[in-house]
Design an enzyme around this catalytic site. Structure first.
Site: not given
Ligand SMILES: Nc1ncnc2c1ncn2[C@@H]1O[C@H](COP(=O)(O)OP(=O)(O)OP(=O)(O)O)[C@@H](O)[C@H]1O
Length: 276
Positions: A33, A39, A41, A56, A149
């Site tokens: 995703l 991470g 996802v 994640k 964030d």
């Molecule tokens: N619960 C969820 N349901 C659907 N899609 C999700 C969900 N959680 C995350 N995603 C998808 O995965 C992507 C990445 O998630 P998230 O922002 O939580 O990850 P991250 O590793 O913290 O990213 P970043 O470092 O860019 O902040 C989101 O932009 C979204 O498209």
């Protein structure tokens, strides 16, 4: 060349859950995703309880720091209980790293709506969205946390409303104490060093920036005209103008999220009342 090879090798080591593999003996992976700084996802089917989940997974190349950030996200989400913040289904650690399974939200991000779909926000729609978001944010603050964030890729629009996601940088208000909240080198994770104080003003400032993103979606610059400040480029009511200054830190700060909600609600009511 050497750097490219190193990045390729890191990406290969991080991609340990190909489609069809099982996480935690329960979540069957289907597709990626999103890939963030610490991470990955994954969209998965929950073979125990049914339904879709977003799992994640901390990147193995981020080692302990990735594990710690995921543990923080879990800690914050466990303290929340809101229908528009994805709930935790399970958390686990194994030799391949740690993972966090959340309810999957079938939505589009505010970033995609604005930049990929060309959605335009007028003043009233911007106020409605900001109020909906502030309602979620006020729950986070009431439970003693700050998100830190709040950005347009971290808001998902689903049929029932707006969801707030990505609590990877969230912390207890004031920063928190104990080993989980000790400072770490975010730059080593490839993330910018956070200069934001862990107080509610940081989140309110981010809401102000998100409102500007929404309002700029309807802005058509004149061809060849020089860039100006938002106060000159956007044609806003004086009350919204004042709210944005307060949110962005150049006006009297709000004492709390509730004050901001009350003020925006009043402006929205005036917006809805037809003029004489
Ligand atoms: N619960 C969820 N349901 C659907 N899609 C999700 C969900 N959680 C995350 N995603 C998808 O995965 C992507 C990445 O998630 P998230 O922002 O939580 O990850 P991250 O590793 O913290 O990213 P970043 O470092 O860019 O902040 C989101 O932009 C979204 O498209």
């Amino acid at each position: 060349m050497l750097n490219r090879l190193r990045r390729f090798a890191a990406a290969w080591r991080d991609y340990r859950h190909p489609a069809g593999s099982l996480i935690g003996g329960r979540f069957r992976t289907e597709r990626v995703l999103g890939i963030g700084s610490y991470g990955i996802v994954l969209y998965c089917r929950d073979e125990k309880e049914g339904g879709a989940v977003a799992v994640k997974v901390a990147k193995p190349t981020k080692a302990d720091a990735g594990r710690r950030l995921l543990a923080r996200e879990r800690e914050v989400l466990s303290g929340l209980d809101h229908p528009f913040i994805p709930a935790i289904r399970a958390y686990g650690e194994n030799r391949r790293g740690s993972w966090l399974a959340l309810d999957y939200i079938a939505g589009r991000t505010l970033e995609d709506l604005i930049f990929a779909e060309g959605r335009r926000f007028g003043e009233r729609e911007c106020l409605e969205w900001a109020l909906e978001l502030l309602e979620r944010v006020s729950h986070v603050h009431d439970r003693g946390f700050v998100h830190l964030d709040l950005r347009i890729p971290n808001v998902l629009l689903e049929a029932n409303g707006l969801y707030l996601i990505d609590f990877g940088l969230a912390r207890p208000i004031g920063g928190g104490s104990g080993p989980l909240w000790e400072e770490y080198d975010t730059e080593a994770l490839g993330m910018p060093r956070s200069l934001r104080p862990p107080g509610i003003q940081s989140d309110l400032c981010d809401i102000g920036h998100m409102m500007l993103f929404m309002l700029y979606s309807a802005y058509e610059p004149e061809h060849g005209a020089p860039e100006r400040v938002w106060e000159e480029e956007l044609d806003l009511s004086s009350s919204l103008h004042a709210v944005l200054h307060r949110l962005l830190g150049s006006g009297k700060p709000y004492a709390g999220t509730a004050d901001c909600i009350a003020e925006l609600t009043g402006i929205l009511a005036d917006c809805r009342t037809p003029g004489p």
